[in-house]
Design a protein around this motif. Structure first.
Motif, PDB file in Angstrom:
ATOM      1  N   ALA A 504      30.084  51.016  29.600  1.00  0.00           N
ATOM      2  CA  ALA A 504      29.975  52.164  28.497  1.00  0.00           C
ATOM      3  C   ALA A 504      28.579  52.112  28.029  1.00  0.00           C
ATOM      4  O   ALA A 504      27.818  52.993  28.046  1.00  0.00           O
ATOM      5  N   GLU A 505      28.225  50.880  27.488  1.00  0.00           N
ATOM      6  CA  GLU A 505      26.702  50.791  26.947  1.00  0.00           C
ATOM      7  C   GLU A 505      25.735  50.785  27.962  1.00  0.00           C
ATOM      8  O   GLU A 505      24.530  51.363  27.650  1.00  0.00           O
ATOM      9  N   ALA A 506      26.086  50.521  29.211  1.00  0.00           N
ATOM     10  CA  ALA A 506      24.960  50.683  30.373  1.00  0.00           C
ATOM     11  C   ALA A 506      24.852  52.088  31.030  1.00  0.00           C
ATOM     12  O   ALA A 506      24.053  52.393  31.807  1.00  0.00           O
ATOM     13  N   HIS A 507      25.831  52.917  30.309  1.00  0.00           N
ATOM     14  CA  HIS A 507      26.292  54.365  31.218  1.00  0.00           C
ATOM     15  C   HIS A 507      26.216  53.854  32.741  1.00  0.00           C
ATOM     16  O   HIS A 507      25.534  54.702  33.534  1.00  0.00           O
ATOM     17  N   GLU A 508      27.047  52.953  33.270  1.00  0.00           N
ATOM     18  CA  GLU A 508      27.419  52.539  34.637  1.00  0.00           C
ATOM     19  C   GLU A 508      28.809  52.546  34.931  1.00  0.00           C
ATOM     20  O   GLU A 508      29.210  51.310  35.013  1.00  0.00           O
ATOM     21  N   PRO A 509      29.386  53.517  35.368  1.00  0.00           N
ATOM     22  CA  PRO A 509      30.826  53.752  35.845  1.00  0.00           C
ATOM     23  C   PRO A 509      31.118  52.856  36.837  1.00  0.00           C
ATOM     24  O   PRO A 509      32.125  52.671  37.062  1.00  0.00           O
ATOM     25  N   HIS A 510      30.138  52.701  37.743  1.00  0.00           N
ATOM     26  CA  HIS A 510      30.365  52.072  38.935  1.00  0.00           C
ATOM     27  C   HIS A 510      30.835  50.667  38.819  1.00  0.00           C
ATOM     28  O   HIS A 510      31.423  50.011  39.641  1.00  0.00           O
ATOM     29  N   ARG A 511      30.379  50.074  37.617  1.00  0.00           N
ATOM     30  CA  ARG A 511      30.975  48.660  37.305  1.00  0.00           C
ATOM     31  C   ARG A 511      32.466  48.758  37.237  1.00  0.00           C
ATOM     32  O   ARG A 511      33.197  47.653  37.693  1.00  0.00           O
ATOM     33  N   ILE A 512      33.334  49.889  37.105  1.00  0.00           N
ATOM     34  CA  ILE A 512      34.587  49.781  36.901  1.00  0.00           C
ATOM     35  C   ILE A 512      34.937  49.680  38.187  1.00  0.00           C
ATOM     36  O   ILE A 512      35.936  49.080  38.565  1.00  0.00           O
ATOM     37  N   ALA A 513      34.403  50.504  39.284  1.00  0.00           N
ATOM     38  CA  ALA A 513      34.824  50.319  40.797  1.00  0.00           C
ATOM     39  C   ALA A 513      34.752  49.162  41.190  1.00  0.00           C
ATOM     40  O   ALA A 513      35.696  48.379  41.852  1.00  0.00           O
ATOM     41  N   PHE A 514      33.776  48.381  40.928  1.00  0.00           N
ATOM     42  CA  PHE A 514      33.461  46.975  41.467  1.00  0.00           C
ATOM     43  C   PHE A 514      34.354  46.020  40.883  1.00  0.00           C
ATOM     44  O   PHE A 514      34.866  45.080  41.663  1.00  0.00           O
ATOM     45  N   TYR A 515      34.666  46.086  39.654  1.00  0.00           N
ATOM     46  CA  TYR A 515      35.845  45.143  39.076  1.00  0.00           C
ATOM     47  C   TYR A 515      37.056  45.475  39.491  1.00  0.00           C
ATOM     48  O   TYR A 515      37.731  44.321  39.709  1.00  0.00           O
ATOM     49  N   LEU A 516      37.426  46.673  39.783  1.00  0.00           N
ATOM     50  CA  LEU A 516      38.936  47.113  40.122  1.00  0.00           C
ATOM     51  C   LEU A 516      38.945  46.038  41.566  1.00  0.00           C
ATOM     52  O   LEU A 516      39.875  45.799  42.013  1.00  0.00           O
ATOM     53  N   TYR A 517      38.143  46.149  42.495  1.00  0.00           N
ATOM     54  CA  TYR A 517      37.972  45.870  43.643  1.00  0.00           C
ATOM     55  C   TYR A 517      38.255  44.105  43.773  1.00  0.00           C
ATOM     56  O   TYR A 517      38.882  43.425  44.168  1.00  0.00           O
ATOM     57  N   ASP A 518      37.351  43.674  42.825  1.00  0.00           N
ATOM     58  CA  ASP A 518      37.385  42.091  42.427  1.00  0.00           C
ATOM     59  C   ASP A 518      38.806  41.600  42.000  1.00  0.00           C
ATOM     60  O   ASP A 518      39.531  40.711  42.221  1.00  0.00           O
ATOM     61  N   LEU A 519      39.170  42.386  40.997  1.00  0.00           N
ATOM     62  CA  LEU A 519      40.758  42.240  40.538  1.00  0.00           C
ATOM     63  C   LEU A 519      41.823  42.338  41.546  1.00  0.00           C
ATOM     64  O   LEU A 519      42.688  41.501  41.841  1.00  0.00           O
ATOM     65  N   ALA A 520      41.738  43.368  42.289  1.00  0.00           N
ATOM     66  CA  ALA A 520      42.457  43.521  43.679  1.00  0.00           C
ATOM     67  C   ALA A 520      42.378  42.437  44.474  1.00  0.00           C
ATOM     68  O   ALA A 520      43.346  41.575  45.120  1.00  0.00           O
ATOM     69  N   SER A 521      41.228  41.633  44.652  1.00  0.00           N
ATOM     70  CA  SER A 521      40.807  40.712  45.597  1.00  0.00           C
ATOM     71  C   SER A 521      41.659  39.492  45.002  1.00  0.00           C
ATOM     72  O   SER A 521      42.305  38.668  45.834  1.00  0.00           O
ATOM     73  N   GLU A 522      41.706  39.306  43.553  1.00  0.00           N
ATOM     74  CA  GLU A 522      42.430  38.003  42.979  1.00  0.00           C
ATOM     75  C   GLU A 522      43.901  38.163  43.393  1.00  0.00           C
ATOM     76  O   GLU A 522      44.570  37.183  43.455  1.00  0.00           O
ATOM     77  N   PHE A 523      44.342  39.287  43.119  1.00  0.00           N
ATOM     78  CA  PHE A 523      45.576  39.768  43.371  1.00  0.00           C
ATOM     79  C   PHE A 523      46.277  39.459  44.609  1.00  0.00           C
ATOM     80  O   PHE A 523      47.245  38.686  45.045  1.00  0.00           O
ATOM     81  N   HIS A 524      45.392  39.977  45.647  1.00  0.00           N
ATOM     82  CA  HIS A 524      45.845  39.767  47.176  1.00  0.00           C
ATOM     83  C   HIS A 524      45.810  38.201  47.553  1.00  0.00           C
ATOM     84  O   HIS A 524      46.539  37.885  48.315  1.00  0.00           O
ATOM     85  N   ALA A 525      44.697  37.795  47.089  1.00  0.00           N
ATOM     86  CA  ALA A 525      44.610  36.246  47.247  1.00  0.00           C
ATOM     87  C   ALA A 525      45.721  35.549  46.889  1.00  0.00           C
ATOM     88  O   ALA A 525      46.517  34.337  47.399  1.00  0.00           O
ATOM     89  N   LEU A 526      46.458  36.034  45.612  1.00  0.00           N
ATOM     90  CA  LEU A 526      47.623  34.983  45.133  1.00  0.00           C
ATOM     91  C   LEU A 526      48.791  35.374  46.006  1.00  0.00           C
ATOM     92  O   LEU A 526      49.667  34.782  46.241  1.00  0.00           O
ATOM     93  N   TRP A 527      48.767  36.806  46.459  1.00  0.00           N
ATOM     94  CA  TRP A 527      49.883  37.175  47.179  1.00  0.00           C
ATOM     95  C   TRP A 527      49.954  36.247  48.347  1.00  0.00           C
ATOM     96  O   TRP A 527      51.011  35.832  48.910  1.00  0.00           O
TER      97      TRP A 527
END
Length: 576
Positions: A504-527
């Motif tokens: 929000a401070e950087a006005h960069e919503p693409h960071r949300i998409a990047f983060y969600l991909y990384d979170l999904a990667s951690e979940f799939h790795a645990l699976w």
């Protein structure tokens, strides 16, 4: 709950204690002390630069400060270890209970997890799209529309009072060209053969407009001079195009709060009022500009003009606001429009432009700074080009538009959710390749599918647990979350509140998409680890208590994915 903010507060508290004990001098500035995820996860869960930041003003060696700070931090139950590295960095590992508390915090907050009051109700105007009302929106407009809408949602999520605004460029020569093009379609609808000259708009989208006009007015404008029909058809055509643009935006899931007409600035005194404001500040004068840098055009000649002293506010040269014939330059109504925004009481302005507006940034920032007495910041985000492809083939034409691929074409090919997510898989100032084939693949290389698959997988597990009669409510005891792979997933989801504020401070919503991909990667790795190690599987049918703890973990992950997709304007799926 922001665990990084909490641990930073602990670091500052420890530094204050060191000051009280005489280990550090009074009056140290700790504003640049940070607590962040380490670059290498092997170094710990968090790292602080406190010793490096304070060493010089404290006149002490960084390692000496770091060692003393580490000793203080080790006394807190949340800290499992504190180790000094290199010249004075301090790496921290959190206790298992600290991580488990993050799972509980996410579950308790639910849809509110990650929300903050960062904006404190500040009024922000986000102007985006603002396409000329001469036809349907193209794929380049799509990127700006998604970026602007996601940024507005992100700012609202962090406590800002946001207005989404579209500036209708209906005051220039392009709407006259639109009117002439519609006139040709009007004649065509009445049975005449017409020819579209270069510079007119030949797209099929104007056929229906011409037919509707012919039905409404009959033959009254046939063989009539342009002066008779131009103004009325211009208004009629502009309204029709704005209806088309609104429908395109709705198909993408974008709704504007305000549509502001450039035409409304002319003949109403608004442009004159804005220029008068600048003139009253001594920023308007008659003068002659230097020739353009580099090779001087053959037709250039020095002439006195009415200029805005934009160099007073960081621009490279002063800017003309009035033509030699007494008419306003294109810059003048833009000044008036931003003067109107400032007058409406916004605390911050954000403009989202195409890449071709790069030369406009400094002059517009200078104007807003002057108009607001430097009270209102203006951030201008430039959207780089989108290359739409199908495999190796670039898509450039649309039957609907005639010369370009439209927003509606893209949405019809892949859907609004996929379109929105993919448009945010690159930073706004980087070119984007949008491969229609790739974004429909079911693979890790397709980020939107990969994130949605994680959410759907979690809900599949939860459905199976309910069918098996296993508990899915949050248990009192989360101690079964204990494996390093599980803690890695918790650590990633715990980054969410911090990441939201940074984006929000950087006005960069693409960071949300990047983060969600990384979170999904951690979940799939645990699976996947659960496939090899049964103890890591989320359902332990012979151990309801352990199952409940593990399900709590993945429910927390699903909450974060859902919250993140909500900011991006993407609907999370529960089945795939």
């Amino acid at each position: 709950m922001n665990i990084f903010a909490d641990i930073r507060a602990l670091v500052i508290e420890s530094l204050d204690a060191m000051t009280a004990e005489g280990a550090l001098p009074e009056g140290l500035d700790t504003r640049n002390v940070a607590v962040e995820p380490p670059r290498d996860a092997a170094h710990g869960d968090m790292a602080t630069n406190a010793a490096m930041v304070l060493a010089k003003p404290a006149r002490k060696k960084p390692r000496d400060i770091a060692e003393a700070l580490a000793e203080k931090l080790r006394g807190d139950a949340r800290i499992a270890s504190a180790e000094v590295a290199g010249p004075g960095f301090l790496n921290l590992r959190l206790s298992g209970d600290s991580w488990r508390a993050q799972v509980r915090a996410a579950l308790e907050a639910g849809a509110g997890y990650g929300r903050s009051d960062l904006g404190q109700g500040r009024k922000v105007n986000v102007e985006f799209v603002s396409a000329n009302p001469t036809g349907p929106m193209h794929v380049g407009h799509t990127r700006g529309a998604v970026f602007g809408d996601a940024l507005a949602s992100l700012l609202a999520y962090t406590g800002h009072d946001v207005t989404r605004e579209y500036y209708i460029n209906d005051g220039g020569a392009q709407v006259d060209v639109l009117a002439r093009s519609v006139y040709l379609r009007y004649l065509e609808a009445l049975g005449q053969t017409v020819a579209f000259e270069e510079g007119t708009y030949p797209g099929d989208y104007l056929i229906a407009v011409g037919e509707a006009l012919a039905k409404e007015v009959g033959e009254q404008w046939v063989d009539q001079p342009e002066a008779v029909w131009l103004e009325e058809i211009r208004d009629y055509a502009t309204d029709a195009m704005m209806d088309l643009i609104r429908a395109d935006l709705k198909a993408l899931g974008v709704e504007m709060d305000v549509f502001f007409s450039e035409k409304s600035l002319y003949g109403t005194g608004q442009i004159e009022a804005a220029i008068k404001d600048l003139d009253g500040k001594g920023l308007i004068y008659r003068g002659t500009l230097e020739p353009p840098k580099g090779k001087t055009p053959e037709d250039w000649e020095p002439r006195e003009q009415t200029l805005f002293k934009s160099t007073e506010y960081g621009d490279d040269v002063d800017r003309p606001i009035m033509k030699s014939d007494g008419g306003w330059t294109y810059f003048a109504p833009d000044i008036a429009y931003h003067y109107d925004k400032v007058s409406r009481g916004f605390d911050e302005l954000i403009d989202i432009f195409g890449a071709d507006h790069g030369g406009y940034v400094k002059r517009m920032k200078a104007a807003v700074a002057a108009l607001s007495a430097e009270r209102v910041p203006l951030d201008i985000k430039l959207m780089q080009l989108v290359k739409l492809k199908r495999g190796d083939q670039e898509l450039k034409m649309s039957k609907r538009a005639g010369t370009f691929v439209t927003l509606r074409d893209v949405v019809e090919m892949v859907g609004a959710d996929v379109t929105r997510f993919v448009m945010l898989t690159r930073k706004n100032d980087a070119p984007l390749d949008f491969d229609v084939n790739k974004v429909l693949e079911q693979s890790k290389d397709n980020p939107v599918w990969y994130v949605q698959y994680a959410h759907a997988r979690i809900h599949s597990v939860l459905r199976k647990a309910e069918e098996a009669g296993l508990p899915t409510d949050t248990p009192a005891d989360l101690s079964a979350i204990a494996d390093p792979a599980e803690f890695a997933l918790v650590a990633k989801l715990a980054e969410w509140p911090r990441l939201v504020e940074i984006a929000a401070e950087a006005h960069e919503p693409h960071r949300i998409a990047f983060y969600l991909y990384d979170l999904a990667s951690e979940f799939h790795a645990l699976w996947n680890k659960g496939n090899a190690n049964p103890a890591l599987r989320f359902m332990q049918e012979d151990d309801p208590a352990t199952t409940a703890a593990k399900l709590a973990l993945i429910r927390a992950v699903a909450i974060v994915i859902s919250n993140g997709l909500g900011i991006l304007g993407v609907t999370p799926v529960e089945k795939m």
